[in-house]
Design an enzyme around this catalytic site. Structure first.
Site, PDB file in Angstrom:
ATOM      1  CE1 TYR A 323      -5.211 -26.064  14.165  1.00 18.89           C
ATOM      2  CE2 TYR A 323      -6.764 -24.248  14.019  1.00 18.89           C
ATOM      3  CZ  TYR A 323      -6.127 -25.330  13.440  1.00 18.89           C
ATOM      4  OH  TYR A 323      -6.414 -25.661  12.152  1.00 18.89           O
ATOM      5  CB  CYS A 350     -24.246 -32.833  21.684  1.00 21.52           C
ATOM      6  SG  CYS A 350     -25.933 -32.279  21.728  1.00 21.52           S
TER       7      CYS A 350
HETATM    8  N1  LLP Z   1       1.212 -21.170   2.041  1.00 19.10           N
HETATM    9  C1  LLP Z   1       1.156 -22.456   2.385  1.00 19.10           C
HETATM   10  C2  LLP Z   1       1.864 -23.439   1.602  1.00 19.10           C
HETATM   11  C3  LLP Z   1       0.420 -22.850   3.500  1.00 19.10           C
HETATM   12  O1  LLP Z   1       0.400 -24.124   3.850  1.00 19.10           O
HETATM   13  C4  LLP Z   1      -0.298 -21.893   4.239  1.00 19.10           C
HETATM   14  C5  LLP Z   1      -1.102 -22.277   5.399  1.00 19.10           C
HETATM   15  C6  LLP Z   1      -0.232 -20.549   3.816  1.00 19.10           C
HETATM   16  C7  LLP Z   1       0.535 -20.225   2.725  1.00 19.10           C
HETATM   17  C8  LLP Z   1      -0.967 -19.459   4.522  1.00 19.10           C
HETATM   18  O2  LLP Z   1      -0.627 -19.353   5.850  1.00 19.10           O
HETATM   19  P1  LLP Z   1      -1.138 -18.072   6.691  1.00 19.10           P
HETATM   20  O3  LLP Z   1      -0.541 -16.860   6.041  1.00 19.10           O
HETATM   21  O4  LLP Z   1      -2.604 -18.060   6.613  1.00 19.10           O
HETATM   22  O5  LLP Z   1      -0.636 -18.313   8.054  1.00 19.10           O
HETATM   23  N2  LLP Z   1      -6.168 -23.837   9.971  1.00 19.10           N
HETATM   24  C9  LLP Z   1      -5.052 -23.252  10.694  1.00 19.10           C
HETATM   25  C10 LLP Z   1      -4.038 -22.658   9.762  1.00 19.10           C
HETATM   26  C11 LLP Z   1      -3.454 -23.656   8.789  1.00 19.10           C
HETATM   27  C12 LLP Z   1      -2.480 -23.025   7.842  1.00 19.10           C
HETATM   28  C13 LLP Z   1      -2.069 -23.986   6.789  1.00 19.10           C
HETATM   29  N3  LLP Z   1      -1.237 -23.459   5.782  1.00 19.10           N
HETATM   30  C14 LLP Z   1      -5.591 -22.220  11.669  1.00 19.10           C
HETATM   31  O6  LLP Z   1      -6.803 -22.024  11.735  1.00 19.10           O
HETATM   32  O7  LLP Z   1      -4.822 -21.593  12.387  1.00 19.10           O
END
Ligand code: LLP
Length: 420
Positions: A323, A350
């Site tokens: 990202y 790598c």
């Molecule tokens: N609810 C649903 C349906 C979601 O899809 C997500 C995150 C959350 C709650 C929680 O979102 P948060 O509060 O953590 O923003 N891997 C990415 C983030 C992907 C988030 C996916 N869904 C990163 O490292 O930024």
């Protein structure tokens, strides 16, 4: 020279005792956020619920901490559900999400008796109905809808747009097929709707727009089907501090205006105020985690830049590569020394893209120093891989000066354990 202290623990001593790379996660800070949810949302508004989106960081210890603070859980796979059950998480407080649940996962959700299945597509709805009917159960469901609002975040973590793999488009033709079908099913009980607009949002603008959209939906389904929405899940997405002047907002910054908007819209449309649920992930754990690395190399390219290499990188934190995420760091051995050298922190894979932080001013890092990278509590451990056969780091939980091993470091033997 002062060492970096994190949650009352000496970071250099932690690195020495547990080795690096090391995830250090503050139980105290996580409990602090969970209590903020309890005090400023659940305690202030009747008929509400809160879930921790465990994809951000799921371990048995974290699950037990969340359960003990009275907060529910968002899971997105059979694996997360299995771990929740192993941790003794109360299943009626578990919401099962996902845009492509397998038949086996759907059966598992019914057998485990999860509190809600958040349904994302028609095939899933039909499979769930069959699975629940076969077991003589009625699964409580929400439909995940795509409110069609854009959120200002990285494209890969923006989830609420119309053109998205997530959620049911609110086009009347599509929506009618879902709501009509669910209301006629024996094995499911439709309770309401869910949206999640995106992640790492520092403004409440998209959340508020989405509230407007779902309020219209609630009014329409009441008019068309006599269906009164009993529950509305507003997702998560609240941002945290990674770098510069980004600041995590208090929970109230998001939930208060959403609740005000929702109450006003419901009153205006003569709708009953539904039970409201929120499900933050990153906001709960992101700032509660740091990663400790050992600096292994230093290479100056005259007139270009100086690289330092650390003993982890892409496999324990893929977010910079995925990202373009920007992190802050400190040399833990000399936390208070002047930051007089600009370096680029490279991971050990790598892979030229394995750069953890570009051009960051640090305290003249040298091989052997411990480097702390901040705000790694969310989506680091949970997204870690074994690329280049690097064992995944251990995790230590801290609590005001106390520390204990929570997840042991992966061994080389672990790396080949599945291979026949
Ligand atoms: N609810 C649903 C349906 C979601 O899809 C997500 C995150 C959350 C709650 C929680 O979102 P948060 O509060 O953590 O923003 N891997 C990415 C983030 C992907 C988030 C996916 N869904 C990163 O490292 O930024």
């Amino acid at each position: 020279m002062a060492h970096l202290s994190f949650d009352g623990c000496d970071a250099v001593a932690l690195a020495k005792e547990y080795g690096t790379p090391l995830y250090v996660v503050s139980e105290r800070m996580i409990r602090g956020r969970l209590r903020e949810i309890r005090d400023d949302f659940l305690g202030r508004y009747p008929n509400t619920g809160a879930l921790y989106a465990s994809k951000a960081l799921q371990t048995l210890d974290i699950l037990r901490i969340v359960a003990s603070e009275g907060v529910g859980l968002d899971v997105v796979s059979g694996g997360e559900l299995f771990a929740a059950s192993k941790a003794g998480f109360p299943m009626d407080r578990v919401y099962f999400h996902g845009n492509s649940k397998t038949d086996a996962e759907i059966r598992m959700a019914v057998e485990y008796g999860v509190g809600r299945v958040v349904v994302d597509n028609l095939h899933e709805l039909e499979t769930l109905n069959r699975a629940a009917t076969a077991l003589g159960r009625r699964a409580k469901i929400l439909f995940r809808v795509a409110p069609g609002v854009d959120s200002h975040t990285h494209e890969y973590i923006s989830t609420g747009r119309l053109d998205s793999k997530f959620g049911i488009p609110l086009d009347r033709r599509v929506r009618d097929a879902y709501v009509g079908a669910a209301l006629g099913m024996e094995g499911v009980e439709l309770l309401g709707f869910h949206f999640h607009v995106g992640s790492q949002l520092l403004s409440n603008e998209s959340h508020l727009k989405a509230i407007g959209v779902v309020c219209s939906l609630m009014a329409e389904v009441k008019a068309d089907y006599g269906f009164e929405t009993a529950e509305l899940n507003l997702g998560g997405g609240y941002g945290v501090h990674y770098h510069g002047d980004e600041r995590a907002k208090p929970l109230s910054y998001f939930v208060d205006p959403m609740m005000a908007e929702l109450s006003a819209a419901c009153a205006a449309a003569n709708l009953r105020l539904p039970r409201v649920v929120v499900e933050p992930g990153r906001w709960v754990v992101g700032e509660a985690g740091i990663t400790l690395y050992t600096v292994g190399s230093k290479k100056a390219i005259p007139d270009v830049k100086t690289y330092i290499g650390v003993d982890g990188g892409l496999p324990d934190n893929p977010r910079p590569a995925l990202y373009g995420a920007v992190y802050e760091a400190s040399v833990a051995d000399r936390h208070d020394a002047p930051r007089d050298e600009v370096v680029t922190v490279a991971g050990k894979c790598c892979e030229s893209g394995d750069i953890l932080i570009r051009d960051v001013a640090l305290q003249s890092p040298e091989p052997g120093d411990v480097l702390a990278v901040f705000t790694t509590g969310a989506y680091n451990h949970s997204m870690a891989s074994n690329y280049n056969r690097l064992p995944r780091p251990a995790m230590v939980l801290t609590d005001s000066g106390e520390h204990r091993l929570s997840v042991r470091r992966e061994t080389f033997e672990d790396l080949i354990a599945r291979e026949l």
